[in-house]
Design a protein around this motif. Structure first.
Motif, mmCIF file in Angstrom:
data_model
loop_
_atom_site.group_PDB
_atom_site.id
_atom_site.type_symbol
_atom_site.label_atom_id
_atom_site.label_comp_id
_atom_site.label_asym_id
_atom_site.label_seq_id
_atom_site.Cartn_x
_atom_site.Cartn_y
_atom_site.Cartn_z
ATOM 1 N N GLY A 21 0.809 -1.213 0.000
ATOM 2 C CA GLY A 21 0.000 0.000 0.000
ATOM 3 C C GLY A 21 0.837 1.255 0.000
ATOM 4 N N GLN A 22 1.919 1.266 0.765
ATOM 5 C CA GLN A 22 2.810 2.422 0.807
ATOM 6 C C GLN A 22 3.491 2.639 -0.536
ATOM 7 O OE1 GLN A 22 1.686 4.062 3.597
ATOM 8 N NE2 GLN A 22 3.833 4.622 3.949
ATOM 9 N N ARG A 23 3.933 1.555 -1.161
ATOM 10 C CA ARG A 23 4.582 1.682 -2.479
ATOM 11 C C ARG A 23 3.590 2.203 -3.517
ATOM 12 N NH1 ARG A 23 7.000 -3.221 -6.300
ATOM 13 N NH2 ARG A 23 7.642 -1.860 -8.036
ATOM 14 N N ALA A 24 2.356 1.697 -3.486
ATOM 15 C CA ALA A 24 1.337 2.159 -4.429
ATOM 16 C C ALA A 24 1.047 3.642 -4.237
ATOM 17 C CB ALA A 24 0.055 1.341 -4.265
ATOM 18 N N THR A 25 0.938 4.086 -2.987
ATOM 19 C CA THR A 25 0.691 5.504 -2.710
ATOM 20 C C THR A 25 1.814 6.374 -3.240
ATOM 21 O OG1 THR A 25 -0.580 4.945 -0.723
ATOM 22 C CG2 THR A 25 0.278 7.186 -0.880
ATOM 23 N N ASP A 26 3.045 5.924 -3.073
ATOM 24 C CA ASP A 26 4.198 6.688 -3.567
ATOM 25 C C ASP A 26 4.192 6.766 -5.089
ATOM 26 O OD1 ASP A 26 6.969 7.899 -3.345
ATOM 27 O OD2 ASP A 26 7.461 6.055 -4.423
ATOM 28 N N MET A 31 2.976 10.057 -10.181
ATOM 29 C CA MET A 31 2.250 10.271 -11.428
ATOM 30 C C MET A 31 1.412 11.546 -11.351
ATOM 31 S SD MET A 31 1.008 6.404 -12.411
ATOM 32 C CE MET A 31 0.367 6.914 -13.994
ATOM 33 N N VAL A 32 0.746 11.743 -10.232
ATOM 34 C CA VAL A 32 -0.097 12.929 -10.054
ATOM 35 C C VAL A 32 0.738 14.202 -10.115
ATOM 36 C CG1 VAL A 32 -1.520 14.180 -8.381
ATOM 37 C CG2 VAL A 32 -1.920 11.742 -8.779
ATOM 38 N N ARG A 33 1.915 14.191 -9.486
ATOM 39 C CA ARG A 33 2.765 15.395 -9.473
ATOM 40 C C ARG A 33 3.242 15.757 -10.872
ATOM 41 N NH1 ARG A 33 4.257 13.087 -4.493
ATOM 42 N NH2 ARG A 33 5.969 11.892 -5.393
ATOM 43 N N VAL A 34 3.558 14.756 -11.704
ATOM 44 C CA VAL A 34 3.952 15.035 -13.091
ATOM 45 C C VAL A 34 2.768 15.580 -13.869
ATOM 46 C CG1 VAL A 34 4.727 13.992 -15.262
ATOM 47 C CG2 VAL A 34 5.824 13.338 -13.115
ATOM 48 N N ALA A 72 -3.030 15.954 -22.150
ATOM 49 C CA ALA A 72 -3.247 15.054 -21.019
ATOM 50 C C ALA A 72 -2.705 13.660 -21.317
ATOM 51 C CB ALA A 72 -4.734 14.990 -20.677
ATOM 52 N N ALA A 73 -2.954 13.172 -22.539
ATOM 53 C CA ALA A 73 -2.451 11.851 -22.913
ATOM 54 C C ALA A 73 -0.920 11.842 -22.945
ATOM 55 C CB ALA A 73 -3.010 11.449 -24.281
ATOM 56 N N GLU A 74 -0.327 12.907 -23.467
ATOM 57 C CA GLU A 74 1.129 12.978 -23.528
ATOM 58 C C GLU A 74 1.748 13.072 -22.136
ATOM 59 O OE1 GLU A 74 1.596 16.335 -26.085
ATOM 60 O OE2 GLU A 74 1.661 15.115 -27.928
ATOM 61 N N ILE A 75 1.092 13.795 -21.235
ATOM 62 C CA ILE A 75 1.618 13.926 -19.876
ATOM 63 C C ILE A 75 1.504 12.605 -19.125
ATOM 64 C CG2 ILE A 75 1.262 15.048 -17.645
ATOM 65 C CD1 ILE A 75 2.769 16.680 -19.744
ATOM 66 N N LEU A 76 0.425 11.856 -19.348
ATOM 67 C CA LEU A 76 0.338 10.543 -18.725
ATOM 68 C C LEU A 76 1.499 9.670 -19.196
ATOM 69 C CD1 LEU A 76 -1.356 8.562 -16.942
ATOM 70 C CD2 LEU A 76 -2.344 7.734 -19.082
ATOM 71 N N ALA A 77 1.795 9.740 -20.497
ATOM 72 C CA ALA A 77 2.924 8.979 -21.018
ATOM 73 C C ALA A 77 4.238 9.447 -20.406
ATOM 74 C CB ALA A 77 2.975 9.102 -22.542
ATOM 75 N N ALA A 78 4.359 10.767 -20.165
ATOM 76 C CA ALA A 78 5.586 11.298 -19.567
ATOM 77 C C ALA A 78 5.769 10.838 -18.130
ATOM 78 C CB ALA A 78 5.571 12.827 -19.626
ATOM 79 N N SER A 219 10.863 12.028 -11.396
ATOM 80 C CA SER A 219 11.178 10.898 -12.263
ATOM 81 C C SER A 219 9.924 10.089 -12.561
ATOM 82 C CB SER A 219 12.221 10.000 -11.599
ATOM 83 O OG SER A 219 11.747 9.546 -10.345
ATOM 84 N N PRO A 220 9.752 9.646 -13.802
ATOM 85 C CA PRO A 220 8.586 8.825 -14.126
ATOM 86 C C PRO A 220 8.695 7.450 -13.485
ATOM 87 C CG PRO A 220 10.095 8.922 -16.002
ATOM 88 C CD PRO A 220 10.629 9.868 -14.966
ATOM 89 N N ILE A 221 7.560 6.806 -13.315
ATOM 90 C CA ILE A 221 7.591 5.447 -12.788
ATOM 91 C C ILE A 221 7.967 4.489 -13.917
ATOM 92 C CG2 ILE A 221 5.828 6.068 -11.097
ATOM 93 C CD1 ILE A 221 3.813 4.422 -12.693
ATOM 94 N N THR A 222 8.457 3.326 -13.580
ATOM 95 C CA THR A 222 8.924 2.367 -14.576
ATOM 96 C C THR A 222 7.783 1.464 -15.038
ATOM 97 O OG1 THR A 222 9.513 0.698 -12.927
ATOM 98 C CG2 THR A 222 11.186 2.375 -13.447
ATOM 99 N N LEU A 223 8.050 0.690 -16.097
ATOM 100 C CA LEU A 223 7.051 -0.266 -16.568
ATOM 101 C C LEU A 223 6.795 -1.341 -15.517
ATOM 102 C CD1 LEU A 223 8.142 -0.739 -20.302
ATOM 103 C CD2 LEU A 223 6.346 0.741 -19.384
ATOM 104 N N ALA A 224 7.839 -1.698 -14.779
ATOM 105 C CA ALA A 224 7.660 -2.665 -13.697
ATOM 106 C C ALA A 224 6.731 -2.097 -12.625
ATOM 107 C CB ALA A 224 9.009 -3.043 -13.098
#
Length: 340
Positions: A21-26, A31-34, A72-78, A219-224
Motif C-alpha cells: 500500500g505504501q509503495r502504491a501511494t508513492d 504520477m499525479v505530481r507530473v 493530457a495523454a502525452e503527460i500521462l505517457a511522460a 522521475s517517471p515510474i517504470t514499466l515494472a
C-alpha cells in the motif's frame, strides 16, 4: 471522496500488505505530481486516465478543441517511463501504417517485418474519428487481442499496453463515427468540459511565466511499477454484495433489474454489455487503490459511472430527438438500484 464502508464489505484480512500500500501511494503520487505540472484542474480526467492505466484498459477522450485532450495523454505517457507513440489519424491512414508491414529487400530477395507505431506501451490515437472504418477496425482489433498479425505471423504487443484515443464531436466533415460495438472496447469515455474561470486564470499565469514550457520535474515510474500497480488493482477486494450491485445496474440498463424503470425502453434501445459490468468493477478497484483502501465501496462504483456507461447505452430515436442525455439516464439507473 468516499465514506467508510460497512464492515461486511471489507475483508477480514487485507489482501494488500502495508508495504504494498505504501509503495502504491508513492507511485501514484509521483504520477499525479507530473500530471499537475501541465494540466490545470481536470482532476476527474487525471483520475480517469490513471484508473484506466492501472485497470489495464483503454480510454476515449472527447471534447471540443483546445481542452488539453492530447496534452493530457502525452503527460500521462511522460509520467511512465515506457515507449510512447502518437498517431495522427487522417482519412488516408491505412491499417498497415498503424499495425506494421512487410518490406521486400531486393538485395537478399527476402521480406523483413517493420512493426507499426501501435507497438508501444502507451499509444495516442489523435482524432480517431478521422481515420477510415478499416483503419479503426485494425486498431480496435489490436486493442482487444493485444497482438498484431503481419504476413501470417502474430506479434504480441508490449506489456503494459494502453491506448488513449481522442475525438472532436463538433466537426463532421471527413470523419467516420465509431460504431457503438467498437466503442464498447474502450473501458471509459471521458467527456471534458471547459475549465472554471479560476483555472483559466491559472493557465494564463503559467503561460505568462513560462512554467508550461519548463522541463518536467520528478522521475517517471517504470514499466515494472505499472505492472505492480495493475497486479495490485486486481487484488483489491470486491464483496459479493458489490458484484450483485453491479449486475443489478447493468441489468437495469437493459430494462430489467430489481427495480425496472418505467418506460425505460422508450429511451434506450440497447443496454450495456457484460463489458460494462467488468469496467465498473475494474475502475472501482482502481479508484479504491487510489483512495488508499484495499476494498471497494459503492461510491467507488458510482464515481465514474458516466464515463463507463455513456458509450454503452444506445439511445432510441425519440431520446435523441428530445435531447435526453445519456448521463441523465445513467443517474436514473443508479438512483433506482439500491446500494448494498
Amino acid at each position: 471522496m468516499t465514506t467508510a464502508a460497512p464492515s461486511r464489505l471489507a475483508p477480514r484480512t487485507s489482501p494488500i500488505s502495508f508495504d504494498e500500500g505504501q509503495r502504491a501511494t508513492d507511485l501514484l503520487g509521483r504520477m499525479v505530481r507530473v500530471f499537475d505540472q501541465r494540466i490545470v484542474g481536470q482532476e476527474a480526467l487525471r483520475t480517469a486516465l490513471i484508473s484506466s492505466l492501472v485497470a489495464g484498459g483503454h480510454v476515449l477522450l472527447e471534447s471540443v478543441p483546445g481542452l488539453a485532450k492530447t496534452t493530457a495523454a502525452e503527460i500521462l505517457a511522460a509520467s511512465v517511463g515506457g515507449k510512447f507513440h502518437r498517431i495522427q489519424c487522417t482519412p488516408d491512414l491505412m491499417p498497415n501504417d498503424i499495425v506494421g508491414t512487410q518490406i521486400y529487400n531486393y538485395g537478399t530477395g527476402e521480406f523483413s517485418t517493420q512493426l507499426g507505431p501501435v507497438h508501444a506501451n502507451l499509444v495516442l490515437l489523435d482524432e480517431i474519428n478521422r481515420s477510415s472504418a478499416k483503419t479503426q477496425a485494425a486498431m480496435l482489433e489490436a486493442m482487444q487481442e493485444r497482438q498484431t498479425s503481419i504476413g501470417g505471423t502474430n506479434y504480441p504487443l508490449p506489456k503494459p499496453f494502453m491506448v488513449m484515443a481522442t475525438q472532436n464531436p463538433i466537426e463532421e466533415e471527413g470523419t467516420y463515427v465509431l460504431p457503438e460495438a467498437q466503442m464498447d472496447r474502450f473501458l471509459m469515455k471521458e467527456v471534458l468540459s471547459y475549465p472554471s474561470p479560476e483555472n483559466e486564470v491559472t493557465i494564463l499565469d503559467r503561460i505568462y511565466t513560462g512554467s508550461m514550457e519548463a522541463p518536467l520535474t520528478g522521475s517517471p515510474i517504470t514499466l515494472a511499477d505499472v505492472s505492480f500497480l495493475q497486479h495490485l488493482t486486481t487484488k483489491v477486494y470486491v464483496d459479493t454484495a458489490i458484484k450483485q450491485y453491479i449486475v443489478a445496474i447493468i441489468n437495469t440498463t437493459r430494462g430489467g433489474g430489481p427495480r425496472p424503470l418505467p418506460d425505460f425502453t422508450k429511451h434506450v434501445r440497447v443496454g450495456s454489455s457484460p463489458r460494462g459490468g467488468i469496467a465498473l468493477m475494474r475502475i472501482a478497484q482502481a479508484v479504491a487503490l487510489q483512495e488508499g483502501r484495499s476494498y471497494v465501496v459503492p461510491d467507488d462504483v458510482k464515481s465514474f459511472r458516466h464515463a463507463i456507461l455513456r458509450h454503452r447505452l444506445v439511445r432510441t430515436y425519440d431520446a435523441l430527438a428530445n435531447n435526453v442525455a445519456p448521463e441523465a439516464l445513467i443517474d436514473a439507473i443508479f438512483a433506482a438500484v439500491p446500494s448494498p
